[in-house]
Enzyme design. Sequence first.
Site, short mmCIF file in Angstrom:
data_model
loop_
_atom_site.label_atom_id
_atom_site.label_comp_id
_atom_site.label_asym_id
_atom_site.label_seq_id
_atom_site.Cartn_x
_atom_site.Cartn_y
_atom_site.Cartn_z
N ARG A 49 0.86 -1.18 0.00
CA ARG A 49 0.00 0.00 0.00
C ARG A 49 0.90 1.23 0.00
O ARG A 49 1.82 1.34 0.81
CB ARG A 49 -0.89 0.01 1.25
CG ARG A 49 -1.61 1.32 1.52
CD ARG A 49 -2.83 1.50 0.68
NE ARG A 49 -3.46 2.80 0.93
CZ ARG A 49 -4.24 3.42 0.06
NH1 ARG A 49 -4.50 2.87 -1.12
NH2 ARG A 49 -4.78 4.58 0.34
N ILE A 50 0.65 2.17 -0.93
CA ILE A 50 1.31 3.47 -0.92
C ILE A 50 0.34 4.43 -0.26
O ILE A 50 -0.74 4.70 -0.80
CB ILE A 50 1.64 3.96 -2.35
CG1 ILE A 50 2.40 2.89 -3.14
CG2 ILE A 50 2.42 5.27 -2.29
CD1 ILE A 50 3.72 2.50 -2.57
N CYS A 54 -2.14 11.56 6.26
CA CYS A 54 -3.39 12.29 6.45
C CYS A 54 -3.63 12.40 7.95
O CYS A 54 -4.23 11.51 8.56
CB CYS A 54 -4.55 11.58 5.77
SG CYS A 54 -6.15 12.39 6.03
N CYS A 65 -12.78 12.01 4.84
CA CYS A 65 -12.05 11.26 3.82
C CYS A 65 -12.12 9.78 4.17
O CYS A 65 -12.73 9.39 5.16
CB CYS A 65 -10.60 11.74 3.73
SG CYS A 65 -9.66 11.46 5.25
N CYS A 67 -9.11 8.03 4.29
CA CYS A 67 -7.69 7.72 4.49
C CYS A 67 -7.43 6.83 5.70
O CYS A 67 -6.69 5.84 5.61
CB CYS A 67 -6.88 9.01 4.61
SG CYS A 67 -7.05 10.10 3.19
N GLU A 92 0.99 15.33 3.09
CA GLU A 92 -0.31 15.72 3.64
C GLU A 92 -1.15 16.49 2.62
O GLU A 92 -0.65 17.32 1.87
CB GLU A 92 -0.08 16.59 4.89
CG GLU A 92 -1.32 17.09 5.56
CD GLU A 92 -2.09 16.00 6.30
OE1 GLU A 92 -3.28 15.84 6.02
OE2 GLU A 92 -1.48 15.33 7.16
N ARG A 94 -2.77 15.62 -0.17
CA ARG A 94 -2.38 15.39 -1.57
C ARG A 94 -1.25 16.33 -1.97
O ARG A 94 -1.19 16.82 -3.08
CB ARG A 94 -3.57 15.51 -2.53
CG ARG A 94 -4.65 14.45 -2.34
CD ARG A 94 -5.55 14.28 -3.56
NE ARG A 94 -6.15 15.51 -3.99
CZ ARG A 94 -7.30 16.02 -3.51
NH1 ARG A 94 -7.96 15.37 -2.56
NH2 ARG A 94 -7.79 17.15 -3.98
N ASP A 126 -3.83 17.28 -7.53
CA ASP A 126 -3.02 16.32 -6.79
C ASP A 126 -1.56 16.68 -6.99
O ASP A 126 -1.02 16.55 -8.08
CB ASP A 126 -3.30 14.89 -7.28
CG ASP A 126 -2.71 13.82 -6.38
OD1 ASP A 126 -1.74 14.13 -5.64
OD2 ASP A 126 -3.20 12.68 -6.41
N ARG A 128 1.08 15.40 -5.36
CA ARG A 128 2.01 14.40 -4.83
C ARG A 128 3.05 13.96 -5.85
O ARG A 128 2.79 13.92 -7.05
CB ARG A 128 1.23 13.19 -4.31
CG ARG A 128 0.49 13.47 -3.03
CD ARG A 128 -0.35 12.30 -2.61
NE ARG A 128 -1.49 12.09 -3.51
CZ ARG A 128 -2.44 11.19 -3.31
NH1 ARG A 128 -2.38 10.39 -2.25
NH2 ARG A 128 -3.44 11.07 -4.16
N THR A 149 -4.77 -0.32 -4.17
CA THR A 149 -5.04 1.08 -4.54
C THR A 149 -6.28 1.18 -5.41
O THR A 149 -6.65 0.22 -6.10
CB THR A 149 -3.84 1.70 -5.27
OG1 THR A 149 -4.04 3.11 -5.41
CG2 THR A 149 -3.66 1.09 -6.67
#
EC number: 3.5.4.25
Length: 199
Positions: A49-50, A54, A65, A67, A92, A94, A126, A128, A149
Amino acid sequence: MAIEYVESSKLPTAWGMFEMHGFTDSETDKEHLVLSMGDLAGDEPVLVRIHSECLTGDALFSLRCDCGAQLQAAMHRISIEGRGAIFYLRQEGRGIGLVNKIRAYHLQDKGADTVEANEALGFGADMRDYSMLKPMFEKMGISRVKLMTNNPRKIDALIGLGIDIAERLPHETGRNPHNSHYLETKRGKLGHLLEGDSE
C-alpha cells in the site's frame, strides 16, 4: 532526490508486530517510513500500500475522507497475509500540506469540492510526487507487488519507476455520509477506480 535509510525498529500494533523503517529526504527535509511484516525477499509479489500522510484521517479519525479507514484496512490485510509493506509518505493533503488542507476544507465547507478547493488556492488537484519510492523500494528489496489502490496515478508512478505490478487490489473502505461527495469527486475528477456504493 536524496533518500537515505536511517534505522528500523519493531512496532507492535493492533494488527500484529510490524517493522518500522525510517527514511529521510535531504532535498525536502521530509521523513518517510515503511511498515513491513514478514520476509519481503523472493520472487513472489509483495502486498503493498502506498499511503500519503493524512493527520486528520489517520490520527484524528476524520470522516471527511477515507484515508484512516484505508490505512487500517491495509494493516489488517497485511496481517492476514503475514507479508507486506505500507509506504507511508509525508505528503499531507495530496501534497499541499496541513494548513493549506485546512484552507481547502474551509472552501469545501462553503460548497467547493476537493478539486475546486485545491485549484482555488492555486494548487493542482493532486500535488504528490512518488519519485522517492524508487530508493525506498530498492532498500526494502521489493520489485514486484500486489498493489492495494484505487488510484491510477499510483499505478502509473510505480510502473514508471520500474516496479512490476503483478496485480491491482481494489481498496475501497470507509464510505460514510460525510465523505460520499468527496469519493464521488475522486472518481469523477481524479479518475479513481471506485464502484460508488462501497461500504
